[in-house]
Design an enzyme around this catalytic site. Structure first.
Site, PDB file in Angstrom:
ATOM      1  N   LYS A  90       0.827  -1.211   0.000  1.00 54.57           N
ATOM      2  CA  LYS A  90       0.000   0.000   0.000  1.00 54.57           C
ATOM      3  C   LYS A  90       0.859   1.258   0.000  1.00 54.57           C
ATOM      4  O   LYS A  90       0.593   2.209  -0.742  1.00 54.57           O
ATOM      5  CB  LYS A  90      -0.913   0.000   1.230  1.00 54.57           C
ATOM      6  N   ASN A  91       1.916   1.271   0.821  1.00 53.34           N
ATOM      7  CA  ASN A  91       2.735   2.475   0.976  1.00 53.34           C
ATOM      8  C   ASN A  91       3.598   2.773  -0.244  1.00 53.34           C
ATOM      9  O   ASN A  91       4.219   3.839  -0.319  1.00 53.34           O
ATOM     10  CB  ASN A  91       3.610   2.362   2.221  1.00 53.34           C
ATOM     11  N   CYS A 100      -5.018   8.519   9.827  1.00 57.61           N
ATOM     12  CA  CYS A 100      -5.050   7.965  11.181  1.00 57.61           C
ATOM     13  C   CYS A 100      -4.593   8.997  12.204  1.00 57.61           C
ATOM     14  O   CYS A 100      -3.619   9.721  11.978  1.00 57.61           O
ATOM     15  CB  CYS A 100      -4.146   6.723  11.279  1.00 57.61           C
ATOM     16  N   ARG A 130       2.288  14.748  12.868  1.00 63.37           N
ATOM     17  CA  ARG A 130       2.846  14.513  11.536  1.00 63.37           C
ATOM     18  C   ARG A 130       2.778  15.766  10.662  1.00 63.37           C
ATOM     19  O   ARG A 130       2.070  15.807   9.657  1.00 63.37           O
ATOM     20  CB  ARG A 130       2.121  13.339  10.862  1.00 63.37           C
ATOM     21  N   ASP A 188       5.245   0.985  11.939  1.00 65.42           N
ATOM     22  CA  ASP A 188       4.022   0.321  11.477  1.00 65.42           C
ATOM     23  C   ASP A 188       3.920  -1.125  11.957  1.00 65.42           C
ATOM     24  O   ASP A 188       2.906  -1.787  11.718  1.00 65.42           O
ATOM     25  CB  ASP A 188       3.939   0.352   9.945  1.00 65.42           C
ATOM     26  N   ARG A 197      -8.469  -0.272   5.033  1.00 63.72           N
ATOM     27  CA  ARG A 197      -7.582   0.713   4.437  1.00 63.72           C
ATOM     28  C   ARG A 197      -6.228   0.107   4.093  1.00 63.72           C
ATOM     29  O   ARG A 197      -5.539   0.605   3.195  1.00 63.72           O
ATOM     30  CB  ARG A 197      -7.382   1.901   5.385  1.00 63.72           C
TER      31      ARG A 197
END
Length: 429
Positions: free
Chosen positions: A22-23, A126, A131, A316, A408
């Site tokens: 995904k990233n 999230c 951030r 993560d 997600r």
């Protein structure tokens, strides 16, 4: 909202196919804004965030098509996606879209580089920390853009075009590195990005940009040299396997015991997780089909871990490791250095019987003899899957609420676990 019900106590045995990352998929899709030719991406995971980004890119004028099933396909392979940004029809990314997914903020750089202007809402996603995007904006300004913030939107413009520059980040940032890299490839002259993030997903995007005609040296290192080009062209690129999904299923197997092959996984992408699993007493073996995870029922050993930018232990994976260590034979120490608000899963794990104490950015996890099923609430993407991991080993029934977070970032989670013997099902709201 949907919820997931788990009846714990079943060992995992069999095979799990690892999806595309995904990233990497999200910034790769955004890179399509940099060219009026077609970018073809293979092994794109079927996730809620991917679907949302398709809508956001469509709002900018990107035509997107996804190949249908072909003979011999078994539904396990990721999608093949074709993205064509022939004409950018709108350089605004609205709040109602960007606020739902932080990565969508990254459209700002390519829009600025391609069109000379962009108006993008400040990001959401999230709730795991502030951030900030200050380093993103500093990179755009270094490249010659004028940047303002008005009513929650970033307004960036470069009517005279962008110019190459030296960008030195004060700390490692994945998002800022993506932003600087995707903007600099179309700037005039040479750019140097110092203290760049080295995550495999950034390397994957850089290789794709190079296939599109970008001139980038130092890929995979902390210093990137970019010689700007006038335009990029079409390319075909395959998304690398998801190292976070790989590590997550490895933790699940370690938690329950058993023997599972993670098909398509690459051990070199999650070496830091492999090292920690080895310390905990879990066997990890690279095979010609991926990675094998094995634990024969022996006790889990406690570990001491501090999260860090790649190649360190990924933030993560912190919640998943914490879930695993609730069953270790001793006290584990987990220190979170990336996000200041990423321990929200602690109170939910405690509902299952975990013994965890917090002291600032440090969590002490005292292993318990057993976990017991309970109703728990997901707070973010990685926290939600940590509750699933704990539920797989808990006695009785665990119900995880607000599982839209899972959709997600994890493709077909329940089906993959059921295929290995887990008793897990999704309950519709």
């Amino acid at each position: 909202m949907d919820r997931i019900r788990i009846r714990g106590g079943h060992r995992l045995n069999g095979e799990i196919h690892i999806s595309g990352a995904k990233n990497a998929a999200l910034p790769l899709m955004i890179a399509s804004l940099l060219t009026d030719d077609t970018l073809t991406l293979r092994n794109v995971p079927r996730l809620a965030d991917v679907a949302l980004l398709m809508r956001i890119l469509g709002n900018h004028g990107v035509d997107i098509s996804v190949d249908g099933k072909r003979a011999g396909m078994n539904g396990i392979q990721g999608d093949t996606m074709h993205l064509t940004a022939r004409t950018i029809v709108d350089t605004t990314a609205p709040y109602e879209m960007v606020s739902r997914m932080r990565a969508s903020f990254w459209v700002l750089g390519p829009l600025l580089a391609r069109c000379g202007q962009a108006r993008v809402s400040l990001p959401g996603g999230c709730a795991i920390g502030t951030r900030p995007v200050d380093m993103h904006l500093q990179a755009f300004e270094a490249l010659g853009a004028k940047v303002d913030i008005e009513a929650g939107y970033v307004l960036a413009s470069a009517p005279g075009g962008l110019k190459g520059a030296r960008i030195s980040f004060p700390k490692v940032s994945v998002g800022a590195t993506h932003a600087a890299l995707m903007t600099a490839v179309l700037a005039r002259g040479e750019s140097v990005i110092e203290n760049a993030a080295r995550e495999p997903e950034i390397t994957d995007v850089a290789h794709c940009l190079a296939a599109m005609g970008a001139q980038i040296e130092g890929i995979g290192t902390s210093t990137l040299h970019i010689q700007g080009v006038e335009r990029l062209h079409s390319a075909t690129h395959e998304v690398l396997p998801d190292r976070i999904e790989t590590g997550t299923y490895a933790m699940a197997v370690a938690m329950t015991g058993g023997d599972v092959q993670l098909i398509g996984a690459r051990q070199d992408l999650f070496d830091s997780v492999v090292d920690v699993l080895g310390q905990a007493g879990v066997a990890v073996q690279e095979t010609n089909r991926g990675v094998r995870i094995h634990r024969n029922g022996t006790g889990l050993q406690p570990v001491t871990v501090t999260t860090a930018p790649y190649p360190g232990f990924p933030t993560d994976m912190q919640a998943q490791l914490m879930a695993l260590m609730t069953r270790s034979e001793g006290v584990s120490t987990i220190t979170e250095t990336i996000f200041e608000n990423r321990f929200m899963h602690v109170q939910e794990l405690a509902r299952l019987g975990a013994d965890i104490s917090l002291d600032g950015d440090c969590a002490s996890v005292r292993g318990v003899e057993r976990l017991r099923g309970a109703e728990v609430m997901a707070t973010d993407l990685r926290a939600s899957v940590s509750l699933v991991i704990a539920g797989l080993a808990a006695e009785g029934e665990t119900t995880v609420h607000r599982v839209y977070h899972l959709d997600r970032g994890f493709e077909r989670l329940e089906k993959k676990l059921v295929a290995c013997g887990a008793e897990i099902e999704r309950l519709a709201s």
